[in-house]
Design an enzyme around this catalytic site. Structure first.
Site, PDB file in Angstrom:
ATOM      1  N   ASP A   1      37.150  40.565  40.781  1.00  0.00           N
ATOM      2  CA  ASP A   1      38.000  41.061  39.699  1.00  0.00           C
ATOM      3  C   ASP A   1      37.529  40.525  38.355  1.00  0.00           C
ATOM      4  O   ASP A   1      36.829  39.513  38.276  1.00  0.00           O
ATOM      5  CB  ASP A   1      39.458  40.658  39.940  1.00  0.00           C
ATOM      6  CG  ASP A   1      39.634  39.152  40.114  1.00  0.00           C
ATOM      7  OD1 ASP A   1      38.814  38.546  40.828  1.00  0.00           O
ATOM      8  OD2 ASP A   1      40.572  38.581  39.546  1.00  0.00           O
ATOM      9  N   ASP A   2      37.946  41.197  37.304  1.00  0.00           N
ATOM     10  CA  ASP A   2      37.718  40.762  35.922  1.00  0.00           C
ATOM     11  C   ASP A   2      36.238  40.532  35.627  1.00  0.00           C
ATOM     12  O   ASP A   2      35.849  39.532  35.005  1.00  0.00           O
ATOM     13  CB  ASP A   2      38.537  39.499  35.608  1.00  0.00           C
ATOM     14  CG  ASP A   2      40.028  39.742  35.734  1.00  0.00           C
ATOM     15  OD1 ASP A   2      40.431  40.914  35.845  1.00  0.00           O
ATOM     16  OD2 ASP A   2      40.798  38.770  35.724  1.00  0.00           O
TER      17      ASP A   2
END
Length: 792
Positions: A303-304
């Site tokens: 993620d991110d």
């Protein structure tokens, strides 16, 4: 992330905040039926069973509670779970009960607690076939002679004892247990929390306390994924230093003692070369080091991160130009390799989990298309239809399962407070707006809590209750139970005064913002109800309930500080506990001022208004200095308590006394520079008297809103209730005619409610809030604008 049907009584009968039966015992209303060897006389009528959280799948009351007495024989065998046995001894000894350990062949005399496998010869005759044939299930039966707990496995035994803990009351010879038959098992196989926020990670003390807490509420998963642990993310290839590895092993051991899966998350996405054998080997080496200290569950969060660039030229060669689809292909290859080369080669290990880069929607994309080749046993995590979703429905989860090709595992970004819209907030509202039936579409749920670990407990208990039995989950009663749980302390005894203080405190910290500048949980719902009732008849309405609420604020904060056994909570909430009694004093004085004015004591009323306003100034001067959150690392914001409800009510009460009115309320004409694209956050919503609605501007520093007053007035002040998308620089302007303007620059803009003094020397017909510089990348967002003064 972020930054970027039961036999249980109906919920109306399940709302007491007391634990077990202690309240009934204290009042003498509890009839007790003896177990063998005791001599209490039974009553014919059984009281309702106590509240149990999480709600069991089936609960049947069998009569009046029975006395265990001061001695209990704990009947165990080699199939008895060690953690369950230790917990049973602990909860009984905490009530002054002497425990002897015996075997089924020689069970001892007097009261007995039979604990073990549901198939054990001395347990099966009692519980029959009521032990669920699924993992973590148990049957619990209280008879006149025995307490019997049979588990489908060790975890089931342990959870049966956790339920027994909630059924006990009294101490010593008066220790009693509710006479029930319970059959229970979780609706979702994965239930827990992920330490996945930005900002200061939890301390070792925080984590050990959380692991014990998760065991209490039947959560079986803790995912270690603190964004600011460099060895988890930015330095993922590097081995942990020996001291840190020892800390992690202590957490693994504590997890095992509480039947919690310690899940180690490795987040290599910022620098990994997906096609590199060296990086694949580095990931396996890191996981092997964790396996060696006892970890049996692993996650690979991706993620991110960006998929518009590669971290190495080899990935360009292997997968082509960077982009959504090629990123998905690279990630799937990497995950499949780790699963085949490490996870599937180990014994006693749980399925590999992963977080996709596109974690927060259900749109079919080129990236998601590549996951059709992800090995089917790998579990995909999903945050809902947004990073911080306002709700999650069965249709949402079904759509996610369809687009990912499997049932997903929900990473729920509540009550996490690491993003800008949560600045100054503790998120302590009920876990709500998740639809019953999600257990058919989800593999499980983990909550992403706050940087403030213990202050997260009320919300996390809601997650635990919902994930265990979403079909019978009641958000309101579970929330009240959670606050009473905090109040009970290590002795597992009720403390109604402390529970009431925590309930007021949590009401003032109830609001929950989304990632997109709206609130999915309202602010201070109990106080809002009192405020609405007063505003319906401000000249005659009773102030008694408002005064009681204010008194609870003033006395509650020191009560929490002095009596709460959870000292981590007190540390977490320190700034908010500093501010609460000051705001409470402001509300006390404002209510007293109205009563004095009604009695014709105007001088006294005016003095009380001044005291109220001074207390407001003191409350607003309190700052958060602990640097735990991303928004407090380099700033000292004020703690927000009941903002938009509490401060508005205080202003309303004081303005009644000073005979000033809000001449912006329901303005006949509101002009704005623009409205946030794609929204209906129009200008009139900033003057409708509803602090849950708002105006949101176009994305420009010079955006503005102009309000025509309901009549010409001599104004004393303009009050702006800013949403988190506030101004770092702005000014208030007044005009008699909407053409000629007088400026009132604001020296120290704040996010939240700000009052700006203006001159009352001439009649005013218009006001304008003129933006100069935005504090965020969003436009300006204002819940309410009030213009206080007297008619010209």
């Amino acid at each position: 992330m972020p930054i970027s049907k039961t036999n249980q009584l109906p919920s109306t009968r399940r709302r007491a905040v007391q634990f077990g039966l202690s309240a009934l015992m204290a009042t003498g209303l509890l009839g007790l039926s003896p177990l063998a060897g005791n001599s209490q006389t039974p009553e014919a009528v059984a009281p309702p069973p106590p509240v149990i959280v999480p709600t069991p799948q089936s609960t049947t009351s069998l009569g009046a509670p029975v006395v265990l007495g001061s001695q209990v024989s704990l009947v165990v065998s080699p199939d008895t779970d060690p953690a369950a046995q230790a917990l049973a001894q602990k909860i009984l000894q905490a009530r002054g009960v002497q425990v002897t350990i015996n075997s089924p062949a020689a069970p001892g005399n007097g009261s007995k607690l039979r604990l073990g496998s549901g198939s054990r010869a001395d347990i099966t005759p009692a519980v029959g076939n009521s032990v669920p044939g699924k993992a973590e299930g148990y049957a619990l039966l209280v008879t006149d002679t025995d307490v019997v707990i049979g588990g489908s496995d060790g975890a089931g035994q342990y959870y049966g004892v956790q339920t027994l803990k909630q059924l006990l009351a009294g101490e010593g010879a008066q220790t009693a247990v509710a006479k029930l038959a319970i059959t229970d098992s979780p609706s979702m196989p994965i239930r827990g929390a992920i330490e996945g926020f930005y900002g200061a990670p939890w301390s070792q003390q925080d984590r050990l306390d959380q692991l014990a807490f998760y065991g209490d509420v039947k959560m079986n998963t803790y995912i270690y994924a603190p964004k600011d642990d460099p060895y988890h993310r930015s330095q993922w290839r590097d081995p942990y230093p020996a001291a840190k590895l020892a800390e992690l092993k202590a957490l693994v051991d504590a997890s095992t003692a509480n039947h919690v899966r310690f899940t180690f998350a490795l987040s290599p996405g910022e620098s990994v070369c997906f096609s590199s054998q060296a990086d694949r080997n580095a990931a396996i080496a890191k996981m092997q080091a964790m396996y060696d200290v006892g970890v049996r569950a692993f996650s690979i969060p991706l993620d991110d991160i960006s998929y518009t660039k590669w971290n190495c030229s080899a990935d360009q060669t292997a997968y082509g130009a960077p982009g959504s689809g090629n990123a998905g292909k690279a990630q799937v290859d990497f995950l499949n390799y780790l699963n085949s080369s490490f996870i599937k080669t180990k014994s006693g290990i749980f399925p590999l989990q992963m977080v996709p880069t596109e974690y927060s929607d259900v749109r079919p994309t080129a990236y998601k298309q590549q996951f059709k080749t992800l090995q089917p046993d790998i579990v995909i995590m999903w945050t809902g239809t947004d990073v911080v979703p306002p709700k999650i429905s069965n249709s949402d989860a079904a759509a996610a399962a369809a687009v990912w090709g499997r049932k997903v595992f929900l990473w729920d970004n509540y009550p996490v407070n690491d993003f800008g819209q949560t600045t100054g907030r503790l998120l302590m509202g009920a876990y709500a707006k998740r639809e019953a039936g999600l257990s058919t579409s989800l593999q499980g749920i983990v909550s992403n809590p706050m940087n403030q670990a213990s202050a997260s407990k009320p919300a996390v208990i809601g997650v635990a209750g919902f994930a265990w039995n979403d079909g019978a989950y009641d958000a309101a009663s579970t929330w009240r139970w959670a606050l009473a749980y905090l109040a009970q302390g290590s002795a597992n005894q009720g403390n109604p005064a402390l529970a009431a203080a925590l309930t007021t405190f949590a009401d003032l910290n109830y609001a929950a913002p989304t990632f997109g500048n709206t609130f999915w949980l309202p602010q201070a719902p109990a106080l809002k109800q009192l405020s609405d009732a007063f505003n319906a008849a401000p000249q005659t309405a009773s102030l008694a309930a408002i005064k009681d609420y204010a008194d609870s604020m003033v006395t509650g904060a020191p009560l929490i500080r002095n009596q709460l056994a959870d000292r981590i909570f007190v540390q977490d909430a320190s700034a908010w506990l500093d501010a609460e009694p000051l705001w409470g004093r402001a509300l006390q004085k404002a209510a007293a001022a109205v009563e004095a004015a009604r009695a014709g004591e105007q001088n006294s009323a005016t003095a009380l208004v001044q005291q109220s306003q001074a207390a407001v100034d003191q409350a607003r001067a309190v700052k958060i200095t602990d640097k735990k959150n991303t928004w407090s690392e380099k700033a000292t914001p004020a703690p927000k308590l009941g903002d938009g409800v509490l401060d508005t009510l205080i202003s309303t009460l004081n303005n009644i006394v000073t005979k000033t009115s809000n001449f912006a309320l329901n303005s006949p004409e509101v002009k704005v520079s623009g409205v946030e694209p794609g929204t209906s956050f129009t200008g009139p919503k900033a003057v409708d008297g509803d602090s849950s609605t708002r105006w949101a501007s176009n994305y420009a520093d010079n955006a503005w809103i102009q309000v025509k007053l309901t009549q010409s007035a001599r104004l004393d002040s303009v009050q702006i209730n800013w949403e988190s998308a506030c101004a770092s620089a702005y000014k208030v302007q007044t005009s008699p005619d909407g053409v000629n303007w007088t400026d009132y620059p604001v020296d120290k803009p704040v996010c939240g409610v700000q009052t700006v003094a203006v001159s009352a020397s001439q009649p005013i017909g218009f006001i304008k809030i003129q933006g100069i510089k935005r504090a965020t990348s969003w436009g300006y967002s204002i819940f309410e604008i009030a213009a206080y003064g007297k008619a010209a």
